[in-house]
Design a protein around this motif. Structure first.
Motif, short mmCIF file in Angstrom:
data_model
loop_
_atom_site.label_atom_id
_atom_site.label_comp_id
_atom_site.label_asym_id
_atom_site.label_seq_id
_atom_site.Cartn_x
_atom_site.Cartn_y
_atom_site.Cartn_z
N VAL A 1 -4.61 -5.34 205.50
CA VAL A 1 -5.31 -4.13 205.02
C VAL A 1 -4.31 -3.00 204.79
O VAL A 1 -4.35 -2.31 203.76
CB VAL A 1 -6.42 -3.72 206.01
CG1 VAL A 1 -6.98 -2.34 205.66
CG2 VAL A 1 -7.53 -4.76 206.04
N PHE B 1 -6.93 -1.18 197.79
CA PHE B 1 -7.65 -0.70 198.97
C PHE B 1 -9.08 -0.31 198.61
O PHE B 1 -10.01 -0.57 199.38
CB PHE B 1 -6.91 0.49 199.61
CG PHE B 1 -7.54 0.91 200.92
CD1 PHE B 1 -7.28 0.21 202.08
CD2 PHE B 1 -8.42 1.98 200.97
CE1 PHE B 1 -7.88 0.57 203.28
CE2 PHE B 1 -9.01 2.35 202.17
CZ PHE B 1 -8.74 1.64 203.33
N GLU B 2 -9.26 0.27 197.44
CA GLU B 2 -10.61 0.62 196.99
C GLU B 2 -11.49 -0.62 196.88
O GLU B 2 -12.68 -0.56 197.15
CB GLU B 2 -10.57 1.38 195.66
CG GLU B 2 -9.98 2.77 195.77
CD GLU B 2 -10.71 3.71 196.73
OE1 GLU B 2 -11.93 3.54 196.94
OE2 GLU B 2 -10.05 4.60 197.28
N ILE C 1 -11.29 -3.19 198.86
CA ILE C 1 -11.69 -3.49 200.24
C ILE C 1 -12.85 -2.59 200.64
O ILE C 1 -13.82 -3.05 201.25
CB ILE C 1 -10.51 -3.35 201.22
CG1 ILE C 1 -9.47 -4.43 200.97
CG2 ILE C 1 -10.99 -3.40 202.67
CD1 ILE C 1 -8.22 -4.30 201.80
N GLU D 1 -8.28 6.92 205.56
CA GLU D 1 -8.64 5.78 204.70
C GLU D 1 -9.25 4.66 205.53
O GLU D 1 -10.25 4.06 205.14
CB GLU D 1 -7.43 5.29 203.91
CG GLU D 1 -6.87 6.30 202.92
CD GLU D 1 -7.83 6.69 201.80
OE1 GLU D 1 -8.81 5.96 201.56
OE2 GLU D 1 -7.61 7.73 201.18
N THR E 1 -2.46 -3.33 201.56
CA THR E 1 -3.18 -2.89 200.36
C THR E 1 -3.15 -1.37 200.24
O THR E 1 -3.23 -0.84 199.13
CB THR E 1 -4.65 -3.36 200.35
OG1 THR E 1 -5.35 -2.76 201.43
CG2 THR E 1 -4.75 -4.87 200.39
N LEU E 2 -3.01 -0.70 201.35
CA LEU E 2 -2.97 0.76 201.34
C LEU E 2 -1.60 1.30 200.92
O LEU E 2 -1.52 2.30 200.22
CB LEU E 2 -3.34 1.28 202.73
CG LEU E 2 -3.57 2.77 202.89
CD1 LEU E 2 -4.68 3.27 201.97
CD2 LEU E 2 -3.94 3.08 204.34
N ALA F 1 -5.73 6.43 197.75
CA ALA F 1 -5.72 5.00 198.09
C ALA F 1 -5.42 4.19 196.84
O ALA F 1 -5.75 4.59 195.73
CB ALA F 1 -7.05 4.59 198.68
#
Length: 136
Positions: A82, A6-7, A9, A103, A85-86, A2
């Motif tokens: 979302v 994303f981390e 989030i 994820e 961001t991934l 990730a």
């Protein structure tokens, strides 16, 4: 695998106590995203299989994948944010190695989305992977 975004989030979700707050967080991420230009909301960017209107506009620059997107539903717009961001910033050759369902499960989204929304998220992931694999 990730992205750092994303981390963040994942970390934010850990601080949110209930799902109403988490939904609000996802919706707020969607609100913060720039709207997709009307000229890009065309049949070739529309994602089929989603209950709401969804458009994804992918870009590949110097071997790096990114996309913009939009939806007429606020929660879906947040889900697009979302997914951005991934995937945004991932080398195009590595996009298919991103295990998006796993994820997203880290956020608990798999258990808290309706069947229609889950199908829509799968359709968006499939489109992202298809575009990236064609470009790789």
């Amino acid at each position: 695998m990730a992205t750092a975004a994303f981390e963040e989030i994942v970390e934010d979700f850990e601080f949110l106590d209930d799902w109403e707050d988490r939904y609000r967080y996802v919706i707020d991420r969607g609100r913060a995203m720039e709207p997709l230009e009307a000229a890009l909301k065309v049949p070739s960017t529309k994602v089929e299989g989603c209950a709401s209107q969804v458009w994804l506009h992918p870009r590949i620059e110097t071997g790096v994948f990114s996309f913009d997107g939009d939806s007429d539903a606020m929660i879906v717009r947040g889900l697009i944010a979302v997914l951005r961001t991934l995937y945004n910033g991932v080398p195009v050759a590595e996009v298919e190695r991103v295990d998006a369902p796993a994820e997203l499960a880290r956020l608990g989204l798999d258990a808290h989305l309706s069947a229609q929304r889950s199908n829509g998220v799968r359709a968006m992931i499939e489109r992202i992977r298809l575009v990236a694999s064609e470009a790789a």
